[in-house]
Motif scaffolding. Structure first.
Motif, mmCIF file in Angstrom:
data_model
loop_
_atom_site.group_PDB
_atom_site.id
_atom_site.type_symbol
_atom_site.label_atom_id
_atom_site.label_comp_id
_atom_site.label_asym_id
_atom_site.label_seq_id
_atom_site.Cartn_x
_atom_site.Cartn_y
_atom_site.Cartn_z
ATOM 1 N N ILE A 1 -21.449 -7.631 28.437
ATOM 2 C CA ILE A 1 -20.065 -7.565 27.982
ATOM 3 C C ILE A 1 -19.697 -8.754 27.093
ATOM 4 N N SER A 2 -20.523 -9.795 27.117
ATOM 5 C CA SER A 2 -20.340 -10.959 26.268
ATOM 6 C C SER A 2 -21.696 -11.627 26.131
ATOM 7 N N SER A 3 -21.821 -12.571 25.254
ATOM 8 C CA SER A 3 -23.105 -13.250 25.064
ATOM 9 C C SER A 3 -23.581 -13.871 26.366
ATOM 10 N N GLY A 4 -24.685 -13.373 26.891
ATOM 11 C CA GLY A 4 -25.270 -13.909 28.110
ATOM 12 C C GLY A 4 -24.601 -13.463 29.398
ATOM 13 N N VAL A 5 -23.602 -12.579 29.320
ATOM 14 C CA VAL A 5 -22.905 -12.099 30.513
ATOM 15 C C VAL A 5 -23.229 -10.616 30.701
ATOM 16 N N THR A 6 -24.011 -10.318 31.744
ATOM 17 C CA THR A 6 -24.333 -8.923 32.025
ATOM 18 C C THR A 6 -23.764 -8.532 33.384
ATOM 19 N N VAL A 7 -23.352 -7.292 33.484
ATOM 20 C CA VAL A 7 -22.828 -6.766 34.739
ATOM 21 C C VAL A 7 -23.569 -5.480 35.067
ATOM 22 N N ARG A 8 -23.684 -5.219 36.369
ATOM 23 C CA ARG A 8 -24.277 -3.955 36.827
ATOM 24 C C ARG A 8 -23.154 -2.932 36.925
ATOM 25 N N VAL A 9 -23.389 -1.752 36.346
ATOM 26 C CA VAL A 9 -22.374 -0.706 36.302
ATOM 27 C C VAL A 9 -22.994 0.586 36.808
ATOM 28 N N VAL A 10 -22.253 1.330 37.613
ATOM 29 C CA VAL A 10 -22.699 2.647 38.059
ATOM 30 C C VAL A 10 -22.625 3.585 36.851
ATOM 31 N N LYS A 11 -23.694 4.336 36.624
ATOM 32 C CA LYS A 11 -23.765 5.211 35.447
ATOM 33 C C LYS A 11 -22.591 6.178 35.357
ATOM 34 N N ALA A 12 -22.167 6.711 36.488
ATOM 35 C CA ALA A 12 -21.104 7.719 36.489
ATOM 36 C C ALA A 12 -19.767 7.170 36.009
ATOM 37 N N THR A 13 -19.602 5.835 35.972
ATOM 38 C CA THR A 13 -18.335 5.251 35.535
ATOM 39 C C THR A 13 -18.293 5.007 34.033
ATOM 40 N N ILE A 14 -19.298 5.444 33.302
ATOM 41 C CA ILE A 14 -19.267 5.326 31.853
ATOM 42 C C ILE A 14 -18.347 6.427 31.316
ATOM 43 N N ALA A 15 -17.322 6.014 30.583
ATOM 44 C CA ALA A 15 -16.346 6.973 30.076
ATOM 45 C C ALA A 15 -16.710 7.492 28.697
ATOM 46 N N GLN A 16 -17.342 6.638 27.876
ATOM 47 C CA GLN A 16 -17.591 7.024 26.492
ATOM 48 C C GLN A 16 -18.734 6.204 25.931
ATOM 49 N N VAL A 17 -19.497 6.793 25.043
ATOM 50 C CA VAL A 17 -20.535 6.073 24.305
ATOM 51 C C VAL A 17 -20.014 5.903 22.889
ATOM 52 N N LEU A 18 -19.838 4.634 22.471
ATOM 53 C CA LEU A 18 -19.284 4.368 21.145
ATOM 54 C C LEU A 18 -20.351 4.466 20.061
ATOM 55 N N ASN A 19 -21.465 3.767 20.248
ATOM 56 C CA ASN A 19 -22.545 3.764 19.252
ATOM 57 C C ASN A 19 -23.846 4.086 19.946
ATOM 58 N N LYS A 20 -24.515 5.129 19.471
ATOM 59 C CA LYS A 20 -25.821 5.481 20.014
ATOM 60 C C LYS A 20 -26.890 4.772 19.202
ATOM 61 N N THR A 21 -27.950 4.333 19.883
ATOM 62 C CA THR A 21 -29.093 3.790 19.162
ATOM 63 C C THR A 21 -29.978 4.955 18.750
ATOM 64 N N GLU A 22 -30.652 4.787 17.665
ATOM 65 C CA GLU A 22 -31.534 5.833 17.181
ATOM 66 C C GLU A 22 -32.784 5.875 18.043
ATOM 67 N N PRO A 23 -33.271 7.067 18.379
ATOM 68 C CA PRO A 23 -34.502 7.141 19.170
ATOM 69 C C PRO A 23 -35.686 6.603 18.366
ATOM 70 N N ALA A 24 -36.655 6.052 19.094
ATOM 71 C CA ALA A 24 -37.846 5.515 18.432
ATOM 72 C C ALA A 24 -38.583 6.663 17.758
ATOM 73 N N LYS A 25 -38.981 6.432 16.505
ATOM 74 C CA LYS A 25 -39.676 7.473 15.756
ATOM 75 C C LYS A 25 -41.153 7.448 16.118
ATOM 76 N N LYS A 26 -41.695 8.625 16.361
ATOM 77 C CA LYS A 26 -43.109 8.732 16.707
ATOM 78 C C LYS A 26 -43.902 8.992 15.438
ATOM 79 N N GLY A 27 -45.050 8.330 15.389
ATOM 80 C CA GLY A 27 -45.943 8.630 14.270
ATOM 81 C C GLY A 27 -46.025 7.603 13.270
#
Length: 96
Positions: free
Chosen positions: A70-96
């Motif tokens: 949530i900030s530089s060097g600050v991580t929190v554990r979050v239950v997956k079900a409490t995620i309300a929205q995904v703002l930016n998706k990362t691109e999947p790794a390209k194979k090949g």
């Protein structure tokens, strides 16, 4: 008399059908979409929790938790079900 008894239940059946298509079915679809979104979470995704925290996914765990920075060097554990929205998706790794 048999036709009269059936005619009394027709409005109840119609009300249940309307309730199903207007309330129950959309809720089931929304729940299914949310579960798919949560299952697709990957490292690097920017997410918003139900509590309003915005952060970047650092680690996806198998036990229904993720680590969110949530900030530089600050991580929190979050239950997956409490995620309300995904703002930016990362691109999947390209194979090949």
């Amino acid at each position: 008399m048999q036709g009269g008894a059936f005619a009394q239940f027709v409005p109840l059946i119609l009300i249940f059908a309307i309730m199903y298509f207007l309330i129950i079915r959309p809720q089931q679809k929304k729940l299914k979409d949310h579960q798919a979104m949560v299952e697709a979470l990957r490292r690097g995704d920017q997410v918003v929790t139900q509590g309003g925290l915005i952060g970047k996914v650092q680690k996806v765990k198998d036990d229904g938790e993720i680590e969110v920075e949530i900030s530089s060097g600050v991580t929190v554990r979050v239950v997956k079900a409490t995620i309300a929205q995904v703002l930016n998706k990362t691109e999947p790794a390209k194979k090949g």
